[in-house]
Design a protein around this motif. Structure first.
Motif, short mmCIF file in Angstrom:
data_model
loop_
_atom_site.label_atom_id
_atom_site.label_comp_id
_atom_site.label_asym_id
_atom_site.label_seq_id
_atom_site.Cartn_x
_atom_site.Cartn_y
_atom_site.Cartn_z
N CYS A 79 0.83 -1.22 0.00
CA CYS A 79 0.00 0.00 0.00
C CYS A 79 0.86 1.26 0.00
O CYS A 79 0.59 2.21 -0.74
N GLU A 80 1.89 1.27 0.83
CA GLU A 80 2.75 2.44 0.93
C GLU A 80 3.52 2.69 -0.37
O GLU A 80 3.68 3.84 -0.80
N SER A 81 3.97 1.62 -1.01
CA SER A 81 4.71 1.79 -2.27
C SER A 81 3.80 2.29 -3.39
O SER A 81 4.22 3.08 -4.23
N ILE A 82 2.53 1.86 -3.39
CA ILE A 82 1.58 2.34 -4.41
C ILE A 82 1.26 3.81 -4.15
O ILE A 82 1.20 4.62 -5.07
N THR A 83 1.06 4.16 -2.88
CA THR A 83 0.78 5.56 -2.52
C THR A 83 1.94 6.47 -2.92
O THR A 83 1.73 7.58 -3.42
N ASN A 84 3.16 6.01 -2.71
CA ASN A 84 4.35 6.81 -3.04
C ASN A 84 4.69 6.79 -4.53
O ASN A 84 5.55 7.56 -4.99
N GLY A 85 4.04 5.89 -5.29
CA GLY A 85 4.31 5.80 -6.73
C GLY A 85 5.58 5.05 -7.06
O GLY A 85 6.13 5.23 -8.15
N THR A 86 6.04 4.20 -6.13
CA THR A 86 7.29 3.47 -6.37
C THR A 86 7.07 1.99 -6.68
O THR A 86 8.04 1.25 -6.88
N ASN A 87 5.83 1.55 -6.69
CA ASN A 87 5.55 0.14 -6.96
C ASN A 87 5.64 -0.14 -8.46
O ASN A 87 4.94 0.49 -9.27
N VAL A 88 6.46 -1.08 -8.84
CA VAL A 88 6.72 -1.35 -10.26
C VAL A 88 5.57 -2.09 -10.94
O VAL A 88 5.51 -2.17 -12.17
N ASP A 89 4.64 -2.64 -10.14
CA ASP A 89 3.52 -3.40 -10.71
C ASP A 89 2.30 -2.53 -10.99
O ASP A 89 1.34 -3.01 -11.59
N ILE A 90 2.30 -1.31 -10.52
CA ILE A 90 1.19 -0.37 -10.77
C ILE A 90 1.71 0.72 -11.70
O ILE A 90 2.51 1.57 -11.29
N LEU A 91 1.26 0.69 -12.93
CA LEU A 91 1.77 1.63 -13.93
C LEU A 91 0.69 2.62 -14.34
O LEU A 91 -0.39 2.22 -14.79
N GLU A 92 0.97 3.91 -14.13
CA GLU A 92 0.04 4.97 -14.54
C GLU A 92 0.58 5.61 -15.83
O GLU A 92 1.70 6.14 -15.85
N ILE A 93 -0.21 5.53 -16.87
CA ILE A 93 0.22 6.00 -18.20
C ILE A 93 -0.65 7.16 -18.64
O ILE A 93 -1.89 7.09 -18.59
N ASP A 94 -0.02 8.25 -19.08
CA ASP A 94 -0.75 9.40 -19.62
C ASP A 94 -0.89 9.21 -21.13
O ASP A 94 0.08 9.35 -21.88
N ALA A 95 -2.11 8.90 -21.56
CA ALA A 95 -2.34 8.62 -22.98
C ALA A 95 -2.17 9.86 -23.86
O ALA A 95 -1.96 9.75 -25.06
#
Length: 381
Positions: A79-95
């Protein structure tokens, strides 16, 4: 430490903190509790209604080993890694900036690799309507039959631009605009938590200016907090956003209804001399005259308008000296000005000509007959 904008500081970190969107939260939490997570979701709605926030919370919730009632714990390492944006498995892409077919092909290749630390690999594609036709076509097969460990969340403000082939492959959730009451309650919580002084009328005005968007509301509030030095009053909001105060709007509207052209032009001159934006004045007039029309035509206008007693008295006074037909005519003419301002070299002249012409509003024969019938009915009673 650098200052964090209010809309970033108070970004929701679990489903309980989300303002509104109960229909979406209920659906998503039920899926998580029942272990029925879909492979592709489409979040659509106006900006600032919670699409990206809910996408991130959902990504945390489906991967959190200690989730409770569909909510992430926000304490574990995942949870903390996703909140901080450091989790490599959750990718946010700006289309908008990754809209070419090559980027989607690269994404398609990466999908083949399983997640490193999480149960699911989540791709959040923001502003997905910006993808090119070739990019959409490249995404189709992967979106239809992704690996079991992949979840796609597509977010867009313009769902009508998406191909039907994409829409049919996703679970669609439509985000609603928030009510003024919801925004006002959220502002009260934010200001109380941040120890910012405020007036109730100022909160109501800020909520109205937000137009149903949490982010827009908090961005405007941030500006007003800075302007008022953490003491947000109704007057400071009016000044900070460049609006025209209600007494000036009342004066202009009264001149319109009574046909007083001289005083009307003098009042507009005072507004212009004060450095106010006359395009904004026209918009404020539309909102004010609409309130007069509501007061004129609705029985429960006090509940609809939710204004102070003094403001209601002003509206009642104006509603008593005019007709519904004239108010509709004023609203119709002023509403078309927004488009005409774009092509005008002198917005002031255009506004003055429009308002002066409205002073000479003449009733049609049908409207005159209606007025005569109403007068006769009053005499008979």
């Amino acid at each position: 430490m650098s200052y964090t904008a209010l809309y970033r500081k108070y970004r929701s970190q679990n489903f309980d903190e989300i303002v509104g969107q109960k229909h979406i939260i209920t659906s998503l939490t039920n899926q998580i509790k029942n272990n029925q997570v879909g492979h592709a979701y489409l979040f659509t709605g106006t900006r600032g209604t919670g699409k990206t926030s809910i996408a991130k919370i959902f990504a945390k919730a489906i991967n959190c080993p200690h989730s409770h009632n569909g909510n992430p714990c926000n304490k574990c390492e995942i949870c903390e890694s996703i909140t901080n944006g450091t989790n490599v498995d959750i990718l946010e892409i700006d289309a908008a900036s990754n809209n070419r077919v090559d980027e989607i092909r690269e994404l398609r290749e990466k999908v083949k690799y399983p997640p490193v630390t999480c149960k699911y690999k989540v791709y959040i594609i923001d502003e997905v309507h910006m993808l090119t036709d070739s990019a959409f076509n490249a995404l189709l097969k992967t979106l239809e039959e992704p690996p079991a460990y992949v979840v796609f969340i597509l977010a867009t403000t313009e769902v009508q631009k998406l191909p039907a082939t994409i829409l049919s492959r996703c679970l669609r959730f439509d985000f609603k605009l928030l009510t003024d009451e919801q925004l006002e309650a959220h502002l009260k919580y934010v200001f109380d938590d941040s120890k910012i002084k405020y007036e109730s009328d100022a909160l109501a005005l800020l909520a109205k200016l937000g137009c149903g968007s949490v982010r827009d509301t908090l961005s405007i509030a941030d500006m007003c907090v800075a302007y008022s030095n953490r003491n947000v009053t109704y007057a400071s909001v009016i000044e900070a956003v460049g609006m025209t105060d209600r007494q000036t709007l009342k004066s202009i509207t009264k001149c319109l209804l009574e046909g007083n052209k001289g005083e009307l032009l003098s009042t507009i001159n005072l507004v212009a001399s004060a450095g106010k934006n006359l395009v904004q004045l026209a918009k404020d007039m539309v909102s004010f005259v609409r309130d007069v029309l509501v007061c004129k035509t609705c029985k429960d206008y006090k509940n609809i308008l939710k204004l102070s007693s003094d403001s209601i008295k002003d509206l009642e006074e104006l509603a008593g000296i005019t007709t519904t037909e004239k108010l509709i005519e004023i609203l119709t003419k002023l509403s078309t000005l927004d488009n005409e301002f774009r092509f005008s070299t002198s917005p002031r002249n255009l506004l003055e000509i429009t308002l002066v012409s409205l002073c000479d509003f003449e009733m049609t024969e049908l409207n005159e007959l209606k007025m005569q019938v109403k007068l006769l009915e009053k005499k008979i009673k």
